[in-house]
Enzyme design. Structure first.
Site, short mmCIF file in Angstrom:
data_model
loop_
_atom_site.label_atom_id
_atom_site.label_comp_id
_atom_site.label_asym_id
_atom_site.label_seq_id
_atom_site.Cartn_x
_atom_site.Cartn_y
_atom_site.Cartn_z
N GLN A 57 4.37 -5.73 4.89
CA GLN A 57 4.65 -5.95 3.47
C GLN A 57 4.70 -7.46 3.19
OE1 GLN A 57 4.88 -3.53 1.00
NE2 GLN A 57 4.92 -5.29 -0.37
N LYS A 76 6.14 3.59 -0.72
CA LYS A 76 5.05 3.90 0.23
C LYS A 76 5.52 4.92 1.26
CE LYS A 76 2.89 -0.61 -0.45
NZ LYS A 76 2.78 -2.00 -0.01
N ASP A 105 -4.48 -1.95 5.54
CA ASP A 105 -4.57 -2.75 4.32
C ASP A 105 -5.96 -3.38 4.18
OD1 ASP A 105 -2.43 -2.71 2.58
OD2 ASP A 105 -1.19 -3.98 3.85
#
Ligand code: NAP
Length: 293
Positions: free
Chosen positions: A97, A53, A120
């Site tokens: 994460q 990422k 997200d």
């Protein structure tokens, strides 16, 4: 293989190239979007995802700042970091994460992220806005899957879609996006009875379970679009380590009309959509400043 291969890696490259141009144009006004990434513990897969990422972010000109924390961190310490990033004027997006260690309440931490920085799309505000059609940041994996479906068929109204898996991060938002696109949607899960027959009805099948070879050729309607979200690390009978999805790819590809590979399907699109969400978050937060300036 009868099915067309849906090349997520190629589409992600194209989206990243387009985004890079937009990020460069924004940089002229002195704004460089920044993603704050929080990584707790030493799970090797999480480290790999975060590396990918961050590398992808930097390749399009988005600044990625990693915050690596020990697995023994307390919930209060983690919440303090989230709060700090919420208030940091230079941070546009916050990515936590998953998974997090046991001592930390994931729901509480995800709720602590400011909705405008929730790239997200997991915060209840964004979930609520999405579900009611009021906008909201869309979770990256389902968003990427929708892009992939669109490459095969731009109008999916009236199609029968089956989503296998009902997690908050993939299955449920995926079902919601398909519903908004006009599909008739069935969400299947561990307690679903007669899954093969349900799956066989579907014009579009999205599988997000985490079980290698769950979906077999005989579950698939001839010509269906098959999106395999699963990522499973397996060791083959000859000792080779491989990444596979939830669909028995070789046999399913004989029946499906179009199918995503693993790797190279949904995975790269998830990252491309994370970068799009970060750019949009930067524009949303700093647009007013730019217009005023
Ligand atoms: P998750 O939270 O474990 O959810 C899995 C879902 O599948 C649950 O709803 C579960 O039902 C259901 N399920 C389990 N066994 C089943 C079965 N035999 N038949 C039907 N449904 C079953 O997983 P997730 O986070 O959604 O991720 C799913 C997979 O996608 C994983 O392999 C993950 O690594 C992968 N993934 C990939 C990406 C990407 O970018 N490509 C991104 C995110 C996730 P219950 O809830 O009832 O147990």
């Amino acid at each position: 293989m009868a099915a067309a291969l849906i090349d997520g890696a190629a589409l992600a490259r194209r989206l990243n190239d387009e985004l890079k141009v937009k990020v460069e144009a924004l940089a002229v006004s002195g704004v460089v979007p920044r993603l704050g990434v929080i990584l707790v513990g030493d799970d090797p897969a999480s480290h790999t995802y975060v590396r990918s990422k961050s590398r992808a972010a930097r390749s399009v000109g988005i600044d990625s700042v990693e915050h690596r924390l020990d697995s023994s961190i307390s919930e209060a310490e983690l919440l303090a970091l989230v709060d700090q990033l919420n208030h940091d004027p230079d941070t546009d997006g916050i990515l936590i994460q998953l998974p997090l260690p046991r001592q930390i309440d994931v729901t509480k931490v995800l709720r602590a992220v400011h909705p405008a920085k929730d790239v997200d799309g997991f915060h209840p505000t964004n979930v609520g806005e999405r579900v009611t059609g009021a906008g909201g940041i869309i979770p990256c994996t389902p968003m990427g899957a929708m892009f992939l479906i669109e490459t095969v068929r731009s109008n999916i109204e009236g199609l029968d879609a089956v989503v296998i898996g009902m997690s908050n991060i993939v299955g449920k938002p995926m079902a919601d996006l398909l519903l908004s696109a006009g599909c008739t949607v069935t969400v299947a899960h561990i307690k679903t009875v007669g899954l093969p027959a349900i799956c066989k009805r579907a014009d579009i099948v999205v599988v997000a379970v985490g079980k290698p070879r769950l979906v077999r050729a005989e579950w698939i309607k001839p010509g269906a679009i098959v999106i395999d979200v699963g990522i499973n690390r397996i060791v083959t009978s000859d000792g080779e380590k491989r990444l596979v999805g939830d669909v028995a790819f070789e046999e399913a590809a004989v029946v499906a009309g179009a199918i995503t590979p693993v790797p190279g399907g949904v995975g790269p699109m998830t990252i491309a959509c994370l970068l799009l969400n970060t750019f949009q978050a930067a524009l949303g937060r700093r647009g007013a400043e730019l217009r005023a300036g």
